[in-house]
Design a protein around this motif. Structure first.
Motif, short mmCIF file in Angstrom:
data_model
loop_
_atom_site.label_atom_id
_atom_site.label_comp_id
_atom_site.label_asym_id
_atom_site.label_seq_id
_atom_site.Cartn_x
_atom_site.Cartn_y
_atom_site.Cartn_z
N PHE A 19 0.85 -1.19 0.00
CA PHE A 19 0.00 0.00 0.00
C PHE A 19 0.88 1.24 0.00
N GLY A 20 0.72 2.12 -0.98
CA GLY A 20 1.41 3.41 -0.97
C GLY A 20 0.77 4.32 0.04
N LEU A 21 1.56 5.26 0.59
CA LEU A 21 1.04 6.19 1.60
C LEU A 21 0.45 7.44 0.95
N LYS A 22 -0.59 7.99 1.59
CA LYS A 22 -1.29 9.19 1.12
C LYS A 22 -0.65 10.45 1.69
N ASP A 23 -0.96 11.57 1.05
CA ASP A 23 -0.70 12.92 1.58
C ASP A 23 0.72 13.14 2.06
N LEU A 24 1.69 12.68 1.31
CA LEU A 24 3.09 12.92 1.65
C LEU A 24 3.57 14.22 0.99
N PRO A 25 4.55 14.89 1.57
CA PRO A 25 5.09 16.10 0.94
C PRO A 25 5.70 15.78 -0.42
N ASP A 26 5.84 16.78 -1.26
CA ASP A 26 6.44 16.59 -2.59
C ASP A 26 7.82 15.96 -2.46
N GLY A 27 8.08 14.97 -3.28
CA GLY A 27 9.37 14.29 -3.29
C GLY A 27 9.51 13.17 -2.29
N ALA A 28 8.59 13.06 -1.34
CA ALA A 28 8.65 11.98 -0.34
C ALA A 28 7.84 10.78 -0.84
N SER A 29 8.22 9.60 -0.39
CA SER A 29 7.48 8.39 -0.73
C SER A 29 7.48 7.45 0.47
N GLY A 30 6.52 6.57 0.48
CA GLY A 30 6.43 5.61 1.58
C GLY A 30 5.41 4.54 1.28
N SER A 31 5.50 3.44 2.02
CA SER A 31 4.55 2.35 1.81
C SER A 31 4.44 1.47 3.05
N TYR A 32 3.30 0.80 3.13
CA TYR A 32 3.09 -0.29 4.06
C TYR A 32 3.12 -1.56 3.22
N SER A 33 3.65 -2.64 3.78
CA SER A 33 3.56 -3.93 3.09
C SER A 33 3.35 -5.02 4.12
N ALA A 34 2.77 -6.12 3.67
CA ALA A 34 2.51 -7.27 4.54
C ALA A 34 2.85 -8.54 3.77
N ILE A 35 3.51 -9.46 4.47
CA ILE A 35 3.77 -10.79 3.93
C ILE A 35 3.07 -11.77 4.86
#
Length: 179
Positions: A76-92
């Motif tokens: 899952f990609g993260l919402k509402d991050l500042p410009d140039g930032a990225s993040g995610s949740y993942s589950a195995i």
């Protein structure tokens, strides 16, 4: 010691009864679109994932059921991050389960562990991540069309209102290879 002996005896009895009956064995390759729920919905976008499931048939033709072992990956990609930032949740998730087959209708219950991870990168390139293993469970329903299974599944790996909680509803498609 007595509890361990009783548990071992019950396990031997169950597996003996299961192996004494013939059922349908198979492998399923699946894909899903995952819609985050509860707190995850506030911070994550729609996710995607896949899975590989082994299915061991028990019961005869009049009562076909399957014991399962499944491993998957959901991101899952993260919402509402500042410009140039990225993040995610993942589950195995790594789950064992039991599939109830009622003609073309399937009910699937599972439990096991989920390796949950959160990661991010700032606009300046600073990285942060963490992971946690938690108890997970899932329940789903599906419908068979030839070897294709269409279904919906709720999956939860609750870590008592922790940052790593991952709960979602997935719309699934799988292809069954019967052995």
């Amino acid at each position: 010691m007595i509890k361990k002996l009783l548990l071992f005896s019950a396990s031997v009895l169950i597996f003996s009864a299961a192996s004494a009956q013939k059922g349908t064995n198979g492998i399923q390759v699946g894909a899903r679109v995952a819609f985050p729920t509860e707190k995850l919905n506030d911070i994550a976008n729609t996710g995607f994932g896949g899975s590989l499931k082994g299915m061991y048939g028990i019961g005869g033709k009049s009562s076909p059921h399957q014991v399962t072992l499944e491993a998957g990956y959901n991101r899952f990609g993260l919402k509402d991050l500042p410009d140039g930032a990225s993040g995610s949740y993942s589950a195995i998730p790594i789950y064992t389960g039991y599939r109830y087959l009622f003609g073309k209708v399937i009910l699937d219950t599972q439990a096991g562990i989920s390796i949950n991870r959160i990661s991010g990168k700032s606009a300046s390139g600073v990285k942060a991540n963490g992971s946690q293993t938690a108890f997970g469970w899932a329940i789903g329903a599906g419908y068979m069309i030839n070897q294709i299974e269409l279904g919906v599944k709720y999956q939860s790996s609750d870590v008592k209102d922790d940052l790593y909680d991952i709960k979602f509803v997935g719309i699934r498609i799988g292809y069954n290879f019967m052995l």
